[in-house]
Design an enzyme around this catalytic site. Structure first.
Site, mmCIF file in Angstrom:
data_model
loop_
_atom_site.group_PDB
_atom_site.id
_atom_site.type_symbol
_atom_site.label_atom_id
_atom_site.label_comp_id
_atom_site.label_asym_id
_atom_site.label_seq_id
_atom_site.Cartn_x
_atom_site.Cartn_y
_atom_site.Cartn_z
ATOM 1 N N LYS A 182 -0.638 41.072 -28.735
ATOM 2 C CA LYS A 182 -0.006 41.450 -27.483
ATOM 3 C C LYS A 182 -0.167 42.962 -27.081
ATOM 4 C CE LYS A 182 4.073 38.760 -28.866
ATOM 5 N NZ LYS A 182 5.491 38.618 -29.269
ATOM 6 N N TYR A 229 5.705 31.224 -22.496
ATOM 7 C CA TYR A 229 7.063 31.488 -22.790
ATOM 8 C C TYR A 229 7.927 30.465 -22.440
ATOM 9 C CZ TYR A 229 5.547 35.346 -26.138
ATOM 10 O OH TYR A 229 5.066 36.214 -26.798
ATOM 11 N N PHE A 281 16.345 37.910 -22.709
ATOM 12 C CA PHE A 281 15.069 38.707 -23.125
ATOM 13 C C PHE A 281 13.778 38.328 -22.064
ATOM 14 C CE2 PHE A 281 15.058 35.900 -26.559
ATOM 15 C CZ PHE A 281 13.604 35.523 -26.398
ATOM 16 N N ARG A 301 1.790 32.321 -39.534
ATOM 17 C CA ARG A 301 2.922 32.564 -39.266
ATOM 18 C C ARG A 301 3.522 33.468 -40.568
ATOM 19 N NH1 ARG A 301 6.086 32.015 -34.477
ATOM 20 N NH2 ARG A 301 7.791 31.822 -35.699
ATOM 21 N N THR A 320 10.098 37.401 -36.892
ATOM 22 C CA THR A 320 9.972 37.860 -35.349
ATOM 23 C C THR A 320 10.497 39.314 -35.208
ATOM 24 O OG1 THR A 320 10.634 35.491 -34.669
ATOM 25 C CG2 THR A 320 10.929 37.322 -32.945
ATOM 26 N N ARG A 327 3.942 42.209 -38.797
ATOM 27 C CA ARG A 327 4.919 42.704 -38.169
ATOM 28 C C ARG A 327 5.881 43.822 -39.130
ATOM 29 N NH1 ARG A 327 7.048 37.300 -35.114
ATOM 30 N NH2 ARG A 327 5.584 37.524 -33.255
ATOM 31 N N ASN A 381 6.479 43.311 -31.125
ATOM 32 C CA ASN A 381 6.194 42.903 -32.495
ATOM 33 C C ASN A 381 4.723 42.405 -32.365
ATOM 34 O OD1 ASN A 381 6.442 40.466 -30.906
ATOM 35 N ND2 ASN A 381 8.075 39.529 -32.029
ATOM 36 N N HIS A 433 1.521 37.143 -31.287
ATOM 37 C CA HIS A 433 1.912 35.858 -31.311
ATOM 38 C C HIS A 433 1.150 34.938 -32.184
ATOM 39 C CE1 HIS A 433 3.482 32.098 -29.596
ATOM 40 N NE2 HIS A 433 2.134 31.839 -29.508
ATOM 41 N N GLU A 452 -0.689 25.532 -26.903
ATOM 42 C CA GLU A 452 -0.999 26.705 -26.626
ATOM 43 C C GLU A 452 -2.738 27.058 -26.436
ATOM 44 O OE1 GLU A 452 2.769 28.506 -28.428
ATOM 45 O OE2 GLU A 452 1.106 29.045 -29.571
HETATM 46 P P1 IDP Z 1 8.170 34.388 -32.419
HETATM 47 O O1 IDP Z 1 7.101 35.248 -31.634
HETATM 48 O O2 IDP Z 1 7.985 35.165 -33.872
HETATM 49 O O3 IDP Z 1 7.586 32.958 -32.499
HETATM 50 P P2 IDP Z 1 10.229 33.527 -30.635
HETATM 51 O O4 IDP Z 1 11.773 33.655 -30.949
HETATM 52 O O5 IDP Z 1 9.478 32.214 -30.200
HETATM 53 O O6 IDP Z 1 9.395 34.633 -32.016
HETATM 54 O O7 IDP Z 1 10.179 34.704 -29.540
HETATM 55 C C1 IDP Z 1 9.096 34.938 -28.739
HETATM 56 C C2 IDP Z 1 9.078 36.308 -28.461
HETATM 57 O O8 IDP Z 1 9.913 36.808 -27.521
HETATM 58 C C3 IDP Z 1 9.095 37.375 -29.713
HETATM 59 O O9 IDP Z 1 7.801 37.439 -30.405
HETATM 60 C C4 IDP Z 1 9.246 38.734 -29.008
HETATM 61 O O10 IDP Z 1 8.591 39.294 -28.616
HETATM 62 C C5 IDP Z 1 10.390 38.244 -27.760
HETATM 63 N N1 IDP Z 1 11.648 38.083 -28.499
HETATM 64 C C6 IDP Z 1 12.501 37.140 -29.089
HETATM 65 N N2 IDP Z 1 13.626 37.760 -29.335
HETATM 66 C C7 IDP Z 1 13.934 38.832 -28.744
HETATM 67 C C8 IDP Z 1 14.869 39.382 -28.486
HETATM 68 O O11 IDP Z 1 16.140 39.322 -28.772
HETATM 69 N N3 IDP Z 1 14.713 40.864 -27.758
HETATM 70 C C9 IDP Z 1 13.593 41.035 -27.157
HETATM 71 N N4 IDP Z 1 12.388 40.129 -27.280
HETATM 72 C C10 IDP Z 1 12.665 39.242 -28.110
HETATM 73 MG MG MG Z 2 7.646 31.553 -31.046
#
Ligand code: IDP
Ligand code: MG
Length: 149
Positions: free
Chosen positions: A9, A49, A57, A85, A91, A102, A112, A115, A126
């Site tokens: 990212k 997304y 968010f 993963r 996350t 991370r 973070n 992806h 994807e």
């Molecule tokens: P992942 O990237 O570990 O698969 P997901 O739950 O799919 O996590 O969420 C996608 C992305 O959305 C996360 O990597 C993060 O950048 C963002 N995200 C998820 N939850 C939050 C939040 O509570 N606040 C801000 N950003 C979030």
């Molecule tokens: Mg995800």
């Protein structure tokens, strides 16, 4: 062979972590079959997304992911989706184990760094969203027999 979609990212790119992040997957033994640096359009970000579009968010996430260059990759290998993963970590970087990307480099869920596809089917979707077929290179590293029994 199994493939996954990985994206560094804008925070990972801006912080100069591209090389270190690529090294994690390379030294693990996975094979890089697609790689490009790119600006992400709002349209691509929203498609990528889409499952999160109702989440609070979401607008901030789209703003962030389109705010600077992203390094998009496809990695190949047995079990690569689940393994990537694990290499990436939870996350929320504060909950991510040390030793994960991370866990080692981040503190904020909205920054973070990376992806990774969460399942084989998601990975296929994807990969076709981010890459054209001709941008992917099928190759067999000469080291394979020293990595895979
Ligand atoms: P992942 O990237 O570990 O698969 P997901 O739950 O799919 O996590 O969420 C996608 C992305 O959305 C996360 O990597 C993060 O950048 C963002 N995200 C998820 N939850 C939050 C939040 O509570 N606040 C801000 N950003 C979030
Ligand atoms: Mg995800």
């Amino acid at each position: 062979m199994e493939r996954t979609f990985i994206a560094i990212k804008p925070d990972g790119v801006q912080r100069g972590l591209v090389g270190q992040i690529i090294s994690r997957f390379e030294t693990k033994g996975f094979t890089l079959v697609g790689l490009k640096i790119m600006s992400v359009s709002k349209e691509l970000a929203e498609k990528h997304y889409e499952v999160h579009k109702e989440r609070p968010f979401f607008p901030g996430l789209i703003q962030f992911i389109t705010s600077g260059p992203v390094v998009a990759m496809v990695w190949e290998g047995e079990g690569v989706v689940a393994s990537a993963r694990k290499i990436i970590g939870a996350t929320n970087p504060l909950s991510a184990e040390p030793g994960t990307i991370r866990g080692d480099y981040g503190i904020s869920v909205g920054r973070n760094l990376i992806h990774g596809s969460d399942a084989i089917e998601t990975a296929q979707n994807e990969i076709s969203l981010w890459f054209k077929e001709e941008e992917l290179v099928s190759w067999q590293p000469t080291l394979t027999t020293w990595i895979v029994e």
